[in-house]
Design an enzyme around this catalytic site. Structure first.
Site, PDB file in Angstrom:
ATOM      1  N   SER A 116      -7.425  -6.913  -5.898  1.00  0.00           N
ATOM      2  CA  SER A 116      -6.488  -5.874  -5.465  1.00  0.00           C
ATOM      3  C   SER A 116      -6.804  -5.460  -4.025  1.00  0.00           C
ATOM      4  CB  SER A 116      -6.539  -4.691  -6.438  1.00  0.00           C
ATOM      5  OG  SER A 116      -5.485  -3.793  -6.207  1.00  0.00           O
ATOM      6  N   HIS A 126      -1.879  -7.467 -12.921  1.00  0.00           N
ATOM      7  CA  HIS A 126      -2.564  -7.105 -11.679  1.00  0.00           C
ATOM      8  C   HIS A 126      -4.000  -6.925 -12.114  1.00  0.00           C
ATOM      9  CE1 HIS A 126      -3.130  -5.691  -7.616  1.00  0.00           C
ATOM     10  NE2 HIS A 126      -3.820  -4.662  -8.081  1.00  0.00           N
ATOM     11  N   ASP A 158       3.188  -9.783  -9.946  1.00  0.00           N
ATOM     12  CA  ASP A 158       2.078  -8.850  -9.793  1.00  0.00           C
ATOM     13  C   ASP A 158       2.569  -7.425 -10.035  1.00  0.00           C
ATOM     14  OD1 ASP A 158       0.335  -6.919  -8.127  1.00  0.00           O
ATOM     15  OD2 ASP A 158      -0.867  -8.740  -8.168  1.00  0.00           O
TER      16      ASP A 158
END
Length: 509
Positions: free
Chosen positions: A247, A403, A354
């Site tokens: 991330s 994600h 995502d």
């Protein structure tokens, strides 16, 4: 009392060394060699007269790290292999009586001027692996804040990501940071370092807290200081440093991997190979599906948030990217723009759908059915993302709705997710071997892996989808229909029969 404690500690270390030596001898003994091909084990007797070792073998043995095991030959039967290893270790006395400390321990930075947002000391967790010359440094993710209002809100709701005051003294590694071979077969014995994210600046800032500023933003300096301290713990003798992150940490890898390489080279450590692994950090600066005012981190368009953030943080970007975007350095926070300017090899792991990208684009795949306009937007977004990764040589790109972090749930099942029959763990191992051998690819192991199916979660190795209300598992077709997916219309758009499309979806193709 003190001498007795020292003797007891020495005896424990001696016993541990004896145990590890016995295990290594047992595994290296030329009684029988086993090979696994096509999932079937074949055995053969090893000749009593062994040929002289090759120069390459001698070099590998003389410079060997602790347990330089190659699991490639047994990957088809890994579970059974690891069970045998555990049974063997437990049968060797006094190994069964020893409890190895496998947790990472917290170290605060010695340079107290480099801090978290609130001025508390920054730091890192480490589990050293004496004898190993491989280092894995992982950057935690967790969004960002870009002005006083969003940072104040973040401090109230997510203080752990802005302060070190309540960090635990130890941390158990999972996923790619796991010390367990069955969970992390290729990096389990590396020196593991986890750097908590407490700067809220996508690891880019160099700005201290002052009487005139509310928060410090020192993400880039935190990485630099951690590397400096690791040099005193054995990093100076390393072969490989893998800078990984998920991330915001994945984007942080793209922003800092060349800086780390230059830092080591400037201090005379040019022999350390610096590589990057960016997971779920390849974002697009596209237009939102539905424009909203930039009031908070979630609703603000990515481009506008980064433009505001880089000014607020005093953020740094790689020099080569800065020169390519003078006056518009915010561009360097987006993977497809910074990647072409990087010198260090970087492996990109990204999800076509995502969840973080969809969230900032104001697309929500739960709750209300998705409308036709949203479906078109999602498909176009996926195609844009595919296009940006087309020329990236090292990529693992799945159609799952995720994600994810390679160091924690849900990506702890990174051994299972596959693209074209290759798991993520296997792809990363192949990449590691290809760099060691100075090859662009490893035989039977492609490094440019992009899912071909166009619908969310149509890869059968994607994690199970569950209904948020009932908790029940859903098949791909159930999930798509739940969101308002029109099979007949989609089949027409793809130029195929609706029954054929249904069959493909039910089979995960």
């Amino acid at each position: 009392m003190q001498s007795r404690g020292v003797l007891r500690s020495s005896a424990g270390l001696s016993a541990l060394r004896s145990c590890l030596l016995l295990l290594f001898i047992h595994m290296s003994a030329p009684l029988e060699a086993r090979r696994v091909r096509g999932g079937r084990a074949q055995t053969r007797r090893v000749q009593q007269q062994q040929p002289p070792p090759s120069p390459a073998y001698r070099e590998r043995v003389e410079g060997a790290e602790s347990f330089p095991l190659d699991f490639t030959a047994v990957e088809g039967n890994m579970d059974n292999f690891m069970v045998q290893i555990k049974n063997l270790a437990q049968s060797l006395y006094p190994c069964s009586a020893q409890k190895l400390d496998q947790d990472m321990k917290l170290h605060f930075l010695k340079n107290v001027s480099v801090t978290c947002n609130d001025g508390s000391p920054a730091g890192y967790y480490i589990k050293e692996s004496k004898g190993s010359r491989r280092w894995l440094v992982f950057l935690e993710g967790g969004w960002y804040c870009f002005n006083r209002q969003t940072c104040d809100s973040r401090y109230e709701t997510m203080r752990r990501l802005m302060s070190s005051t309540k960090w635990p003294q130890t941390r158990t590694g999972t996923g790619i940071l796991s010390p367990q071979p069955e969970e992390n077969p290729h990096w389990w014995n590396a020196n593991m370092v986890f750097i908590p994210y407490c700067s809220s600046d996508v690891w880019s800032g160099v700005t201290p807290k002052t009487d005139h500023s509310d928060y410090a933003f020192m993400g880039s300096l935190i990485i630099k200081e951690v590397v400096n301290e690791l040099l005193t713990k054995g990093l100076d003798k390393a072969k490989v440093l893998l800078l990984a992150g998920s991330s915001a940490g994945g984007t942080g890898v793209l922003l800092n991997v060349d800086q780390v390489a230059e830092q080591l080279a400037s201090q005379g450590h040019r022999g350390v190979q610096v590589r990057g692994l960016a997971d779920s950090g390849w974002f697009l600066d596209n237009k939102q599906y539905k424009f909203t005012d930039c009031l908070d981190t979630i609703s603000c368009a990515p481009t506008e948030a980064i433009k505001r953030g880089i000014r607020y943080w005093g953020g740094l970007v790689p020099e080569s990217c800065r020169q390519a975007h003078v006056g518009e350095e915010w561009n360097c926070f987006f993977g497809y723009k910074v990647f072409p300017t990087l010198k260090s090899p970087v492996f990109v792991v990204q999800w076509l759908f995502d969840e973080a990208q969809l969230t900032v684009d104001n697309i929500h795949l739960t709750g209300q059915p998705v409308h036709e306009g949203q479906w078109r937007y999602i498909q176009n977004l996926g195609q844009e993302l595919r296009n940006t990764l087309r020329d990236v040589p090292l990529v693992f790109f799945l159609v799952c709705i995720l994600h994810c972090s390679l160091s924690s749930s849900p990506c702890r099942y990174w051994m299972d997710i596959q693209v074209k029959g290759t798991s993520l763990a296997r792809a990363l191992h192949c990449w590691d071997r290809s760099l060691q051998d100075n090859l662009h690819s490893t035989r039977g192991c492609p490094l440019h892996l992009i899912d071909s199916c166009p619908w969310p979660h149509c890869n059968p190795s994607c994690p199970t989808i569950r209904d948020q209300l009932t908790g029940q598992e859903m098949s791909v077709i159930q999930f798509l229909k739940h969101m308002g997916f029109d099979v007949q219309k989609m089949a027409q758009q793809q130029g195929m029969d609706a029954k054929k499309l249904l069959g493909m979806l039910n089979n995960g193709n």
